[in-house]
Design a protein around this motif. Structure first.
Motif, PDB file in Angstrom:
ATOM      1  N   LYS A 172       2.219   2.226  -3.363  1.00 44.65           N
ATOM      2  CA  LYS A 172       1.249   2.770  -4.321  1.00 44.65           C
ATOM      3  C   LYS A 172       0.575   4.050  -3.830  1.00 44.65           C
ATOM      4  CE  LYS A 172       0.096  -1.715  -6.385  1.00 44.65           C
ATOM      5  NZ  LYS A 172      -0.986  -2.700  -6.671  1.00 44.65           N
ATOM      6  N   LYS A 173       0.284   4.114  -2.520  1.00 45.40           N
ATOM      7  CA  LYS A 173      -0.509   5.226  -1.993  1.00 45.40           C
ATOM      8  C   LYS A 173       0.250   6.144  -1.040  1.00 45.40           C
ATOM      9  CE  LYS A 173      -4.285   3.799  -4.039  1.00 45.40           C
ATOM     10  NZ  LYS A 173      -4.945   4.594  -5.113  1.00 45.40           N
ATOM     11  N   THR A 211      -0.692   6.576   4.249  1.00 47.31           N
ATOM     12  CA  THR A 211      -1.895   5.810   3.909  1.00 47.31           C
ATOM     13  C   THR A 211      -1.694   4.342   4.254  1.00 47.31           C
ATOM     14  OG1 THR A 211      -2.442   7.315   2.093  1.00 47.31           O
ATOM     15  CG2 THR A 211      -3.466   5.132   2.052  1.00 47.31           C
ATOM     16  N   ILE A 226       0.837  -1.203   0.000  1.00 48.12           N
ATOM     17  CA  ILE A 226       0.000   0.000   0.000  1.00 48.12           C
ATOM     18  C   ILE A 226       0.870   1.251   0.000  1.00 48.12           C
ATOM     19  CG2 ILE A 226      -1.724   1.327   1.288  1.00 48.12           C
ATOM     20  CD1 ILE A 226      -2.790  -1.311   2.372  1.00 48.12           C
TER      21      ILE A 226
END
Length: 215
Positions: A142-143, A147, A139
């Motif tokens: 990607k974010k 996050t 995560i």
């Protein structure tokens, strides 16, 4: 493979244990089966992710002073976060102990050696690989780090309040803040030192100090 591993850990080591093992075999059976499940799944993951774990250990060793300082600093932050929760939320609302902590104390009385082995060695290794390695890391890539830390922290916290959910002690669910913040700190420690071994060591030390207080 990682999703299967996570799903297996989530349902087998928590829901299955609380809904089936504990009612039929009591605290001693719960502790034994929990340790067995953690150990088996840990071995499976090490087999699958052997190269990744070696790479993470290499990262840890390449910056020994930085990694060691990170272990000390973020361990200190964990205790600060727990203390703040106790002072600002738990004490004013008279929450008492978390159901998870009560279960730990009971299991500690039944089998000190077994519980110590599970809490200090198996659980930190397994949980860090799952929550920081399998959930936070993808995560975050990607974010973003925060996050990933927030999502993995919430899932980590939820795992530790399942006992409160199944017992119907809804006020005790506020311990999600305590456990969740710990998950966020551990995720950030992993990110800042670029090694899962940092969060494993911090988690193990935190549990060891907590278990020592029960002796």
């Amino acid at each position: 493979m990682l999703l299967v591993y996570f799903a297996g850990y989530l349902f087998l080591s928590r829901l299955f244990l609380s809904e089936y093992v504990y009612p039929h075999f009591g605290q001693s059976g719960y502790l034994l089966v929990s340790a067995l499940i953690d150990a088996v799944m840990l071995v499976l993951f090490v087999f699958v992710a052997d190269d990744w774990l070696k790479e993470q250990w290499k990262n840890f060793c390449q910056r020994k002073l930085h990694s060691a300082a990170g272990c000390v600093f973020y361990l200190f932050l964990l205790f600060c976060a727990s203390a703040l929760f106790a002072v600002l939320i738990a004490a004013p609302l008279h929450l008492g102990q978390a159901e998870n902590q009560i279960n730990n104390e009971t299991m500690m009385q039944l089998d000190r050696i077994g519980f110590l082995f599970d809490a200090v060695l198996i659980a930190p290794f397994a949980e860090e690989i799952i929550f920081r390695g399998c959930i936070f890391n993808p995560i975050a890539e990607k974010k973003g780090i925060w996050t990933g830390a927030l999502i993995s922290g919430i899932i980590f916290g939820t795992m530790h309040i399942i006992a409160s959910m199944t017992s119907g002690n809804w006020l005790n669910l506020l311990y999600l803040i305590d456990y969740g913040s710990s998950g966020i700190i551990l995720a950030y420690a992993f990110s800042r030192t670029d090694s899962i071994w940092t969060s494993i060591i911090i988690h193990a030390c935190f549990n060891l100090i907590g278990v020592s207080a029960l002796l």
